[in-house]
Design a protein around this motif. Structure first.
Motif, PDB file in Angstrom:
ATOM      1  N   ALA A   1       4.977   4.540   3.592  1.00 22.79           N
ATOM      2  CA  ALA A   1       4.522   5.900   3.899  1.00 22.79           C
ATOM      3  C   ALA A   1       5.270   6.947   3.061  1.00 22.79           C
ATOM      4  CB  ALA A   1       4.730   6.176   5.383  1.00 22.79           C
ATOM      5  N   ALA A   2       4.812   8.189   3.137  1.00 21.05           N
ATOM      6  CA  ALA A   2       5.404   9.270   2.341  1.00 21.05           C
ATOM      7  C   ALA A   2       5.029  10.614   2.961  1.00 21.05           C
ATOM      8  CB  ALA A   2       4.878   9.197   0.906  1.00 21.05           C
ATOM      9  N   PRO A   3       5.678  11.695   2.526  1.00 18.72           N
ATOM     10  CA  PRO A   3       5.318  13.017   3.047  1.00 18.72           C
ATOM     11  C   PRO A   3       3.938  13.467   2.572  1.00 18.72           C
ATOM     12  CG  PRO A   3       7.464  13.062   1.945  1.00 18.72           C
ATOM     13  CD  PRO A   3       6.813  11.773   1.584  1.00 18.72           C
ATOM     14  N   ASP A   4       3.312  14.254   3.368  1.00 15.90           N
ATOM     15  CA  ASP A   4       2.077  14.931   2.977  1.00 15.90           C
ATOM     16  C   ASP A   4       2.088  16.258   3.749  1.00 15.90           C
ATOM     17  OD1 ASP A   4      -0.584  14.313   1.400  1.00 15.90           O
ATOM     18  OD2 ASP A   4      -1.225  15.266   3.245  1.00 15.90           O
ATOM     19  N   ILE A   5       0.933  16.823   4.005  1.00 15.48           N
ATOM     20  CA  ILE A   5       0.898  18.139   4.652  1.00 15.48           C
ATOM     21  C   ILE A   5       1.601  18.080   6.005  1.00 15.48           C
ATOM     22  CG2 ILE A   5      -0.633  19.864   5.693  1.00 15.48           C
ATOM     23  CD1 ILE A   5      -2.544  19.375   3.387  1.00 15.48           C
TER      24      ILE A   5
ATOM     25  N   LEU B   1      -8.605   7.564  -2.287  1.00 12.87           N
ATOM     26  CA  LEU B   1      -8.129   8.327  -3.452  1.00 12.87           C
ATOM     27  C   LEU B   1      -6.761   7.831  -3.906  1.00 12.87           C
ATOM     28  CD1 LEU B   1      -9.298  11.938  -2.500  1.00 12.87           C
ATOM     29  CD2 LEU B   1     -10.197  10.488  -4.318  1.00 12.87           C
ATOM     30  N   MET B   2      -5.924   7.424  -2.956  1.00 12.28           N
ATOM     31  CA  MET B   2      -4.606   6.890  -3.336  1.00 12.28           C
ATOM     32  C   MET B   2      -4.765   5.621  -4.182  1.00 12.28           C
ATOM     33  SD  MET B   2      -1.990   8.691  -2.590  1.00 12.28           S
ATOM     34  CE  MET B   2      -0.748   7.466  -2.985  1.00 12.28           C
ATOM     35  N   THR B   3      -5.717   4.765  -3.795  1.00 11.17           N
ATOM     36  CA  THR B   3      -5.946   3.554  -4.610  1.00 11.17           C
ATOM     37  C   THR B   3      -6.334   3.949  -6.030  1.00 11.17           C
ATOM     38  OG1 THR B   3      -6.700   2.284  -2.704  1.00 11.17           O
ATOM     39  CG2 THR B   3      -7.335   1.454  -4.862  1.00 11.17           C
ATOM     40  N   TYR B   4      -7.259   4.898  -6.123  1.00 13.09           N
ATOM     41  CA  TYR B   4      -7.737   5.263  -7.470  1.00 13.09           C
ATOM     42  C   TYR B   4      -6.620   5.922  -8.279  1.00 13.09           C
ATOM     43  CZ  TYR B   4     -12.050   4.650  -4.825  1.00 13.09           C
ATOM     44  OH  TYR B   4     -13.015   4.154  -4.008  1.00 13.09           O
ATOM     45  N   LYS B   5      -5.859   6.779  -7.612  1.00 12.22           N
ATOM     46  CA  LYS B   5      -4.760   7.449  -8.321  1.00 12.22           C
ATOM     47  C   LYS B   5      -3.785   6.418  -8.878  1.00 12.22           C
ATOM     48  CE  LYS B   5      -4.277  10.742  -4.743  1.00 12.22           C
ATOM     49  NZ  LYS B   5      -3.465  11.729  -4.028  1.00 12.22           N
ATOM     50  N   CYS B   6      -3.429   5.459  -8.041  1.00 12.49           N
ATOM     51  CA  CYS B   6      -2.463   4.449  -8.491  1.00 12.49           C
ATOM     52  C   CYS B   6      -3.060   3.616  -9.619  1.00 12.49           C
ATOM     53  CB  CYS B   6      -2.068   3.537  -7.327  1.00 12.49           C
ATOM     54  SG  CYS B   6      -1.120   4.387  -6.060  1.00 12.49           S
TER      55      CYS B   6
ATOM     56  N   ASN C   1      -1.630  13.911 -11.702  1.00 14.70           N
ATOM     57  CA  ASN C   1      -0.464  14.742 -11.460  1.00 14.70           C
ATOM     58  C   ASN C   1       0.464  14.183 -10.391  1.00 14.70           C
ATOM     59  OD1 ASN C   1      -1.350  16.661 -13.240  1.00 14.70           O
ATOM     60  ND2 ASN C   1      -2.635  17.652 -11.710  1.00 14.70           N
ATOM     61  N   ASP C   2       0.183  13.008  -9.904  1.00  9.38           N
ATOM     62  CA  ASP C   2       0.941  12.513  -8.764  1.00  9.38           C
ATOM     63  C   ASP C   2       2.257  11.873  -9.118  1.00  9.38           C
ATOM     64  OD1 ASP C   2      -0.476  13.447  -6.837  1.00  9.38           O
ATOM     65  OD2 ASP C   2      -1.390  11.594  -6.184  1.00  9.38           O
ATOM     66  N   PRO C   3       3.186  11.974  -8.173  1.00 11.56           N
ATOM     67  CA  PRO C   3       4.496  11.423  -8.459  1.00 11.56           C
ATOM     68  C   PRO C   3       4.681   9.996  -7.966  1.00 11.56           C
ATOM     69  CG  PRO C   3       4.588  12.680  -6.443  1.00 11.56           C
ATOM     70  CD  PRO C   3       3.167  12.695  -6.910  1.00 11.56           C
ATOM     71  N   VAL C   4       3.631   9.340  -7.553  1.00  9.22           N
ATOM     72  CA  VAL C   4       3.818   8.024  -6.933  1.00  9.22           C
ATOM     73  C   VAL C   4       4.474   7.039  -7.880  1.00  9.22           C
ATOM     74  CG1 VAL C   4       2.074   8.048  -5.161  1.00  9.22           C
ATOM     75  CG2 VAL C   4       1.409   7.536  -7.482  1.00  9.22           C
TER      76      VAL C   4
ATOM     77  N   GLY D   1      15.221  14.312  -6.654  1.00  9.07           N
ATOM     78  CA  GLY D   1      14.019  14.737  -7.388  1.00  9.07           C
ATOM     79  C   GLY D   1      12.724  14.475  -6.647  1.00  9.07           C
ATOM     80  N   ARG D   2      12.762  13.727  -5.529  1.00 10.19           N
ATOM     81  CA  ARG D   2      11.504  13.409  -4.848  1.00 10.19           C
ATOM     82  C   ARG D   2      10.852  14.651  -4.248  1.00 10.19           C
ATOM     83  NH1 ARG D   2       7.316  13.556  -3.082  1.00 10.19           N
ATOM     84  NH2 ARG D   2       6.110  12.011  -1.951  1.00 10.19           N
ATOM     85  N   VAL D   3      11.672  15.524  -3.657  1.00 12.40           N
ATOM     86  CA  VAL D   3      11.098  16.691  -2.982  1.00 12.40           C
ATOM     87  C   VAL D   3      10.271  17.526  -3.967  1.00 12.40           C
ATOM     88  CG1 VAL D   3      11.644  18.824  -1.761  1.00 12.40           C
ATOM     89  CG2 VAL D   3      12.942  16.759  -1.270  1.00 12.40           C
TER      90      VAL D   3
ATOM     91  N   CYS E   1       0.868  -1.175   0.000  1.00 16.02           N
ATOM     92  CA  CYS E   1       0.000   0.000   0.000  1.00 16.02           C
ATOM     93  C   CYS E   1       0.909   1.230   0.000  1.00 16.02           C
ATOM     94  CB  CYS E   1      -0.863   0.036   1.250  1.00 16.02           C
ATOM     95  SG  CYS E   1      -2.005  -1.332   1.344  1.00 16.02           S
ATOM     96  N   LYS E   2       0.376   2.334  -0.474  1.00 16.55           N
ATOM     97  CA  LYS E   2       1.201   3.534  -0.597  1.00 16.55           C
ATOM     98  C   LYS E   2       0.374   4.753  -0.235  1.00 16.55           C
ATOM     99  CE  LYS E   2       5.088   5.408  -1.917  1.00 16.55           C
ATOM    100  NZ  LYS E   2       4.981   6.241  -0.701  1.00 16.55           N
ATOM    101  N   GLY E   3       0.969   5.637   0.540  1.00 16.34           N
ATOM    102  CA  GLY E   3       0.244   6.868   0.852  1.00 16.34           C
ATOM    103  C   GLY E   3       0.933   7.701   1.914  1.00 16.34           C
ATOM    104  N   GLY E   4       0.550   8.952   1.969  1.00 14.18           N
ATOM    105  CA  GLY E   4       1.228   9.935   2.801  1.00 14.18           C
ATOM    106  C   GLY E   4       0.899   9.852   4.285  1.00 14.18           C
ATOM    107  N   VAL E   5       1.626  10.664   5.035  1.00 18.11           N
ATOM    108  CA  VAL E   5       1.389  10.834   6.473  1.00 18.11           C
ATOM    109  C   VAL E   5       1.156  12.328   6.694  1.00 18.11           C
ATOM    110  CG1 VAL E   5       2.339  10.589   8.800  1.00 18.11           C
ATOM    111  CG2 VAL E   5       2.970   8.941   7.018  1.00 18.11           C
TER     112      VAL E   5
ATOM    113  N   VAL F   1       9.502   3.906   3.744  1.00 16.95           N
ATOM    114  CA  VAL F   1       9.007   5.244   3.390  1.00 16.95           C
ATOM    115  C   VAL F   1       9.656   5.711   2.089  1.00 16.95           C
ATOM    116  CG1 VAL F   1       8.607   6.092   5.744  1.00 16.95           C
ATOM    117  CG2 VAL F   1      10.817   6.493   4.687  1.00 16.95           C
ATOM    118  N   THR F   2       8.942   6.530   1.353  1.00 22.14           N
ATOM    119  CA  THR F   2       9.557   7.311   0.273  1.00 22.14           C
ATOM    120  C   THR F   2       9.637   8.747   0.779  1.00 22.14           C
ATOM    121  OG1 THR F   2       7.381   7.658  -0.722  1.00 22.14           O
ATOM    122  CG2 THR F   2       8.705   5.847  -1.593  1.00 22.14           C
ATOM    123  N   GLY F   3      10.393   9.564   0.093  1.00 22.67           N
ATOM    124  CA  GLY F   3      10.496  10.969   0.503  1.00 22.67           C
ATOM    125  C   GLY F   3      11.465  11.175   1.651  1.00 22.67           C
TER     126      GLY F   3
END
Ligand SMILES: NC(=O)C1=CN([C@@H]2O[C@H](COP(=O)(O)OP(=O)(O)OC[C@H]3O[C@@H](n4cnc5c(N)ncnc54)[C@H](O)[C@@H]3O)[C@@H](O)[C@H]2O)C=CC1
Ligand SMILES: O=C(O)CCC(=O)C(=O)O
Length: 461
Positions: free
Chosen positions: A248-252, A193-198, A458-461, A293-295, A172-176, A281-283
């Protein structure tokens, strides 16, 4: 892992059980297809956008008909429920569910048709409906209470959640997200939304999201580290983090620093025997195995999303603009990681940022605001307010006259109350579901421009 099993010929149920790869594969295809159709819906220029099929337009025997729906969704149901609860708009979760159900309703008949199976039509339909029903729900949600001793000596218990919307593909993939206003429902919605985006871009992950209910500005760095590490341990104990399960990954309000705390905690605990532990984690910072380039990737994703339209003569003709970035003006809501890098990329391509809006104020300069100068100013002063090369702007950044509007802050910013005042011809959002109720009942008739680039594209996942 959640698997789809036939519970007899009459209906399908989502149950945890042994794998049936053929069906899992089918579910994936359906997921991707449903996502694509949802994207197609959202991509319509809103002026010409069609309403979802209802009544006799709805798929025969499917989820349509008199507002009824095999998926339990009713058009407007959530709006009515919100009104009854005294809210001016539904929450994020009901909105996501509504959009999702609408897309599924549109897709259902085709999906049944595409199903290569000798089964009777009714059974095929039930199969598809069962899978669609499954897709709508979050598979797993972890809720934790984290006791933290503040620097002052007093104890506080902080709430946090991690939702895994779908495990049809792992990890699974998504921000914190760290936010005082986050709730379990928001986390579930963002995970979906992360599922749909992927799925829409065929990235092989299930969707996930985490939220920790704090305003990080009110905590010292040491306190934030304690909270992050403890949250990680709780996630690790329950299988909500790991390179092969949930990344996990960065978010707000989170970034490299938080990701490195998470990776470090995981690699010292559950992941201590795993050579790939830091891939939980990514990011993360480059020094910890992060990638170059991730940032800026989220901003780059936005650039490419907008490019698809801004360079297209047909689309630009539709909104009365000439193709290409040079000479175009844009306004940006949210000058965080996403906002800054989007601004940099658009500026580099010749567009001119005339307005930036933040939580504590907005600034405007018709001749353009330079991203590097604004970044330096914010680094020094902790705010964009008072930036000497722009005027304070009292109105809403969303309503500034410009060619491109970029909401890059939080969800639900465009509403039926303000949509008709948006003057930009092209809106491309990074924040998931930037629109609130305005589009919940179909297209957004009050918004006069074109709605391009759904956030997931537009997502970088
Ligand atoms: N950082 C990432 O890699 C990714 C971020 N996103 C999305 O991008 C959006 C922005 O996230 P980040 O830039 O990472 O967060 P961030 O925390 O770096 O920046 C968010 C900025 O928006 C501002 N903001 C918050 N509410 C606002 C409001 N009502 N009006 C104006 N400004 C407001 C904040 O003050 C902050 O400066 C979020 O919706 C997030 O989910 C999506 C994918 C990846
Ligand atoms: O890169 C990720 O896993 C998270 C991306 C994200 O937060 C989002 O797309 O909303």
């Amino acid at each position: 892992m959640q698997r789809l099993l036939g519970a007899g010929p009459r209906h399908w149920e989502a149950v945890g059980a042994a794998r049936r790869s053929g069906r899992a594969g089918l579910r994936l295809r359906l997921l991707a297809e449903a996502g694509r159709r949802k994207a197609a819906l959202l991509w319509q220029p809103v002026n010409g956008g069609g309403a979802p099929p209802t009544g006799s337009d709805a798929p025969e025997g499917g989820s349509g008909g008199k507002g009824g729906c095999a998926l339990g969704w009713r058009r407007g149901k959530h709006v009515a429920a919100a009104a009854q609860a005294g809210l001016d708009a539904p929450g994020l979760l009901p909105m996501v569910e509504t959009f999702c159900a609408r897309a599924m309703r549109v897709a259902e008949a085709d999906l049944v048709q595409q199903l290569r199976s000798a089964r009777p039509a009714k059974e095929k339909r039930q199969w598809v409906q069962g899978i669609l029903e499954t897709i709508q729900r979050c598979s797993h949600v972890l809720e934790v209470s984290i006791p933290v001793k503040r620097d002052s000596g007093h104890w506080e218990v902080i709430e946090g959640w991690r939702a895994q919307h779908s495990q049809h593909l792992l990890p699974c993939k998504g921000g914190v997200r760290f936010s005082e206003s986050i709730s379990i429902d928001d986390v579930k919605a963002l995970a979906a939304l992360m599922t749909y985006k992927c799925a829409v871009v065929d990235v092989p992950f299930g969707g996930a999201m985490a939220g920790v209910k704090i305003d990080p500005k009110k905590y010292s760095e040491g306190e934030l580290e304690k909270i992050t590490r403890q949250f990680t341990v709780e996630m690790a104990k329950k299988g909500f983090i790991g390179p092969g399960t949930d990344v996990a990954a960065p978010d707000i309000n989170t970034g490299e620093k938080e990701m490195s705390w998470i990776a470090d905690t995981y690699s010292r605990t559950l992941g201590y025997k795993d050579i790939n532990a830091h891939a939980c984690v990514t990011g993360k910072p480059i020094s910890q195995g992060g990638i170059h380039g991730r940032v800026s990737a989220t901003g780059r994703g936005l650039l490419h999303g907008i490019e698809n339209y801004i360079n297209n003569t047909l689309y630009m003709n539709l909104v009365g603009l000439s193709p290409g970035f040079p000479g175009k003006t844009f306004a940006l809501q949210g000058f965080g990681n996403t906002g800054l890098h989007t601004m940099r990329y658009l500026h580099r391509h010749g567009a001119c940022c005339v307005c930036v809006g933040e939580v504590d104020g907005a600034i405007y300069n018709s001749s353009g605001i330079h991203p590097k100068e604004l970044q330096d100013y914010k680094m020094e002063h902790g705010t964009i307010v008072g930036f000497p090369k722009a005027e304070p702007y009292e109105g809403s950044v969303l309503e500034v006259p410009c060619d491109i509007l970029i909401p890059a802050a939080i969800e639900k910013q465009l509403t039926k109350e303000n949509a008709h005042r948006v003057q930009a011809k092209v809106r491309s959002a990074k924040n998931a579901l930037p629109c609130r109720r305005a589009r919940i009942n179909g297209s957004c008739p009050r918004y006069r421009g074109a709605e391009f680039g759904p956030p997931y594209i537009n997502d970088p996942v």
